[in-house]
Design a protein around this motif. Structure first.
Motif, short mmCIF file in Angstrom:
data_model
loop_
_atom_site.label_atom_id
_atom_site.label_comp_id
_atom_site.label_asym_id
_atom_site.label_seq_id
_atom_site.Cartn_x
_atom_site.Cartn_y
_atom_site.Cartn_z
N ASN A 1 48.94 37.01 24.01
CA ASN A 1 49.68 37.63 22.91
C ASN A 1 48.76 38.33 21.92
O ASN A 1 49.19 39.21 21.18
N GLN A 2 47.47 37.94 21.89
CA GLN A 2 46.51 38.65 21.06
C GLN A 2 45.93 39.86 21.78
O GLN A 2 45.62 40.87 21.15
N GLN B 1 48.08 42.99 21.49
CA GLN B 1 48.05 43.63 20.18
C GLN B 1 46.90 44.62 20.06
O GLN B 1 46.95 45.54 19.24
#
Length: 488
Positions: A347-348, A351
């Motif tokens: 999820n990082q 980004q």
């Protein structure tokens, strides 16, 4: 509404003056506005994706040659659906390369997609992928793809490899990366954009402007960093949904160990070597090398989009690298693979990479050689490879993987299980405990206490003898479930 339409401009002014808050909005005047006259069809044609347009035209030339070979002079949009359905099935089954070899499964599907786009552009009311009249075409396409897969095709043999550390080091050693010359500096800036900011080469880099990347200072630490401040149109955020914006702005911090790899040093040098007139916010970020002076290394002209697509080929040529699978996409793959190998959560990663779906990063990364070797060692039951076993099972709580024998050995001298078996333990989610005993005694036998009553003792006290066959009986304890109500 009809009465308002018949009023002249002065009457409309009086109406708005009576109901308009001049203190808040200022003077309001009804006047003739100048609007641009743009034809919608021309606008759509002008803003069509050039790569998609080029592929559609190329595939349609191939399909038109097929129609001519079948003595069909009509254009596809004028052929009835039932006849076009038969022609498409014949086209799928008969199309081959010039040397007679088979196309990849995705290539054949791309041909059909181009034909479908052509029909839509000609205002045709048929859809190859939706209408029931073309169900046979879709069935033949599916079976053809399955047949090609059984022949070993469809494995993407030309997919890009990850730009690894060894290849990068070779580029630095040969001077194609770093700050030694204009080519090396522009290559380094491209690497920063694709690796640190997750940008795609080609259009995204070509549309990048000088003001889109800002040199900032951390207010707390005082450390300088680059920030990708303004994202323009990308593949995943084309602008169709105005609310779909990148919430996290990627950053690149300095590298004090090696100035050749320091984004801050490279950015400042690139700024100093640009023409002063090309340092405005809307100036193109990537300029063509060849300024001709010591102060200015670059021309007042943007680097072409084709040159940006081929920038990795120039870097490989300068470093004598012949691997054809190192492509411009290898740098973006390096971003995802490197972060995944270091344990950065998915999820990082998205980004930074800009993906909308976390599952998309699987197409950019794979398990590395060390991870593959660890898996192979585990499957081979290599006991000596303790480090590999611990690395793969590092996420398993220690207390959850203890056997009953471990618990006994961790107890006191009498072999009793330690008090607070799960003391200082933390469990997240559903946890299953498997108690396996490697010794002969069962759990009830281990918890039992053998007694040998000494009849000759005057006090009549019981003496514990571990070798005695007499076992003290225990009562069965029934566990009562907790009540959901507040009353007792």
């Amino acid at each position: 509404m009809e009465e308002l339409a018949n009023l002249d401009a002065s009457a409309l002014d009086d109406i708005f003056n009576n109901f308009y808050d001049k203190e808040e909005y200022g003077d309001f005047q009804v006047a003739n506005r100048n609007f641009r006259e743009i034809d919608p069809d021309d606008f759509l044609l002008e803003n069509e994706n050039k790569n998609t347009k080029r592929k559609t035209e190329s595939d349609m030339k191939l399909f038109m040659s097929f129609l001519m070979a079948k003595n069909e002079a009509r254009l596809p949009e004028y052929i009835p659906p039932d006849e076009l359905n038969h022609l498409l099935c014949t086209f799928i089954l008969g199309i081959t390369k010039k040397d007679g070899s088979e196309y990849e499964p995705t290539t054949i599907r791309g041909f059909i997609s181009s034909i479908d786009r052509h029909l839509k552009s000609k205002s045709s009311h048929v859809s190859i992928f939706k209408d029931v009249e073309f169900s046979k075409t879709r069935a033949v396409l599916t079976k053809k793809q399955q047949q090609l897969k059984s022949l070993g095709l469809g494995n993407k043999p030309k997919t890009a490899e990850v730009l690894d550390d060894a290849t990068l080091d070779k580029m630095y050693e040969n001077g194609t990366l770093g700050d030694g010359n204009p080519r090396a500096l522009i290559h380094s800036m491209w690497l920063i954009c694709t690796s640190y900011f997750g940008m795609r080469t080609g259009k995204e880099c070509h549309d990048l402007c000088w003001g889109d990347v800002q040199l900032c200072i951390d207010e707390v630490t005082g450390q300088e960093f680059l920030m990708y401040d303004k994202e323009r149109q990308t593949k995943t955020r084309s602008g169709c949904n105005p609310r779909d914006t990148r919430t996290v702005k990627p950053k690149a911090f300095g590298n004090d160990e090696d100035t050749r790899k320091c984004p801050i040093h490279l950015y400042k040098m690139y700024r100093d070597k640009r023409p002063e007139s090309m340092c405005s916010d809307e100036s193109p970020f990537f300029l063509t090398p060849g300024g001709g002076t010591q102060k200015s290394w670059y021309r007042k002209a943007p680097m072409g989009i084709n040159k940006l697509h081929n920038i990795m080929n120039d870097m490989k040529s300068d470093a004598n690298i012949t691997n054809s699978r190192i492509t411009p996409y290898s740098s973006r793959k390096r971003l995802i693979q490197k972060l995944q190998d270091e344990g950065v959560p998915a999820n990082q990663i998205v980004q930074i990479s800009g993906h909308k779906n976390i599952n998309s990063i699987n197409n950019y990364s794979k398990i590395n050689n060390d991870q593959s070797k660890n898996i192979s060692d585990i499957l081979s039951n290599k006991i000596s490879n303790t480090h590999s076993d611990l690395q793969v099972r590092s996420s398993t709580p220690k207390s959850a993987s203890m056997t009953m024998s471990d618990c006994v050995r961790a107890g006191d001298n009498n072999g009793k299980p330690p008090q607070g078996l799960f003391a200082y333990s933390h469990f997240n989610g559903n946890v299953t405990f498997n108690f396996n005993s490697s010794i002969s005694e069962s759990l009830s036998q281990m918890s039992a206490v053998t007694l040998n009553r000494n009849t000759s003792s005057a006090s009549g006290s019981a003496v514990v003898d571990p070798c005695s066959p007499i076992i003290r009986p225990y009562k069965r304890i029934r566990m009562l479930p907790d009540s959901d109500t507040d009353s007792n």
